[in-house]
Design a protein around this motif. Structure first.
Motif, PDB file in Angstrom:
ATOM      1  N   ARG A   1     -32.895 -42.753 -60.726  1.00 19.81           N
ATOM      2  CA  ARG A   1     -33.278 -44.530 -60.886  1.00 19.81           C
ATOM      3  C   ARG A   1     -34.625 -44.627 -59.822  1.00 19.81           C
ATOM      4  NH1 ARG A   1     -31.416 -49.615 -58.531  1.00 19.81           N
ATOM      5  NH2 ARG A   1     -31.556 -48.423 -56.602  1.00 19.81           N
ATOM      6  N   ASP A   2     -35.624 -44.874 -60.968  1.00 21.67           N
ATOM      7  CA  ASP A   2     -37.014 -44.910 -60.263  1.00 21.67           C
ATOM      8  C   ASP A   2     -36.760 -46.807 -59.310  1.00 21.67           C
ATOM      9  OD1 ASP A   2     -39.041 -43.406 -60.082  1.00 21.67           O
ATOM     10  OD2 ASP A   2     -39.726 -43.656 -62.224  1.00 21.67           O
ATOM     11  N   ARG A   3     -38.037 -46.896 -58.980  1.00 24.17           N
ATOM     12  CA  ARG A   3     -38.138 -48.643 -58.669  1.00 24.17           C
ATOM     13  C   ARG A   3     -37.084 -48.855 -56.956  1.00 24.17           C
ATOM     14  NH1 ARG A   3     -38.974 -52.696 -61.470  1.00 24.17           N
ATOM     15  NH2 ARG A   3     -40.950 -53.393 -59.633  1.00 24.17           N
ATOM     16  N   GLN A   4     -36.934 -47.829 -56.200  1.00 25.25           N
ATOM     17  CA  GLN A   4     -36.321 -48.333 -54.953  1.00 25.25           C
ATOM     18  C   GLN A   4     -36.743 -47.563 -53.591  1.00 25.25           C
ATOM     19  OE1 GLN A   4     -32.913 -45.589 -54.505  1.00 25.25           O
ATOM     20  NE2 GLN A   4     -33.184 -44.227 -56.685  1.00 25.25           N
TER      21      GLN A   4
ATOM     22  N   HIS B   1     -40.258 -47.374 -54.416  1.00 20.99           N
ATOM     23  CA  HIS B   1     -41.268 -45.720 -54.893  1.00 20.99           C
ATOM     24  C   HIS B   1     -40.294 -45.395 -56.132  1.00 20.99           C
ATOM     25  CE1 HIS B   1     -40.817 -46.200 -50.496  1.00 20.99           C
ATOM     26  NE2 HIS B   1     -41.781 -45.778 -50.282  1.00 20.99           N
ATOM     27  N   SER B   2     -41.135 -44.247 -56.814  1.00 19.09           N
ATOM     28  CA  SER B   2     -40.845 -44.175 -57.580  1.00 19.09           C
ATOM     29  C   SER B   2     -41.585 -42.450 -57.726  1.00 19.09           C
ATOM     30  CB  SER B   2     -41.678 -44.775 -58.831  1.00 19.09           C
ATOM     31  OG  SER B   2     -40.981 -46.421 -59.393  1.00 19.09           O
TER      32      SER B   2
ATOM     33  N   ASN C   1     -43.024 -39.860 -59.186  1.00 16.03           N
ATOM     34  CA  ASN C   1     -44.165 -39.195 -60.397  1.00 16.03           C
ATOM     35  C   ASN C   1     -43.992 -37.468 -61.096  1.00 16.03           C
ATOM     36  OD1 ASN C   1     -46.974 -38.525 -61.242  1.00 16.03           O
ATOM     37  ND2 ASN C   1     -48.072 -38.062 -59.901  1.00 16.03           N
TER      38      ASN C   1
ATOM     39  N   LEU D   1     -34.645 -40.212 -56.746  1.00 15.97           N
ATOM     40  CA  LEU D   1     -35.267 -40.883 -57.867  1.00 15.97           C
ATOM     41  C   LEU D   1     -35.469 -40.707 -58.992  1.00 15.97           C
ATOM     42  CD1 LEU D   1     -38.467 -41.620 -55.043  1.00 15.97           C
ATOM     43  CD2 LEU D   1     -37.284 -43.265 -56.014  1.00 15.97           C
ATOM     44  N   SER D   2     -35.251 -38.894 -59.313  1.00 13.96           N
ATOM     45  CA  SER D   2     -35.160 -39.191 -61.178  1.00 13.96           C
ATOM     46  C   SER D   2     -33.748 -39.665 -61.205  1.00 13.96           C
ATOM     47  CB  SER D   2     -35.057 -37.123 -60.811  1.00 13.96           C
ATOM     48  OG  SER D   2     -33.722 -36.814 -60.823  1.00 13.96           O
TER      49      SER D   2
ATOM     50  N   GLU E   1     -45.396 -49.024 -55.110  1.00 13.21           N
ATOM     51  CA  GLU E   1     -45.176 -50.592 -56.067  1.00 13.21           C
ATOM     52  C   GLU E   1     -44.974 -51.291 -55.238  1.00 13.21           C
ATOM     53  OE1 GLU E   1     -43.639 -53.237 -59.965  1.00 13.21           O
ATOM     54  OE2 GLU E   1     -43.508 -50.923 -59.872  1.00 13.21           O
TER      55      GLU E   1
END
Length: 101
Positions: free
Chosen positions: A30-33, A79-80, A82, A27-28, A71
């Motif tokens: 690429r976010d929003r998976q 998933h992103s 934080n 996730l670091s 989201e």
């Protein structure tokens, strides 16, 4: 035990698992998976072969520790990462263990 201790314990528990650290690494990049995307990428990149249900439990642990944000896009849960809890850990409790000069 204080709320701060509870949060720190949840964060260390989440970070203590290698699969969860791989998820954070992914996730670091690429976010929003979606679950499917993260699961596929972690399997391909690291060889972590878990069922989607087991993988989902790892995502839930990271979410409970505040490391993931969620989201909804239609019916897809994205998933992103934080980074705030990780930065707070580094500048807070871990800061007292800085490098010796």
């Amino acid at each position: 035990m204080t709320a701060s201790d509870d949060h720190l314990n949840a964060l260390f528990k989440a970070l203590g698992d290698p699969t969860r650290r791989r998820i954070i690494d992914e996730l670091s990049r690429r976010d929003r998976q979606s679950l499917f995307e993260i699961h596929t990428r972690v399997l391909q990149e690291y060889g972590v072969d878990l069922t989607r249900q087991a993988f989902s439990r790892h995502l839930s642990a990271l979410e409970a520790a505040g490391v993931l944000t969620i989201e909804w896009q239609g019916t897809t849960k994205l998933h992103s990462l934080n980074t705030k809890p990780l930065a707070e850990l580094r500048s807070g409790w871990l800061s007292r263990f800085g490098e010796n000069e």
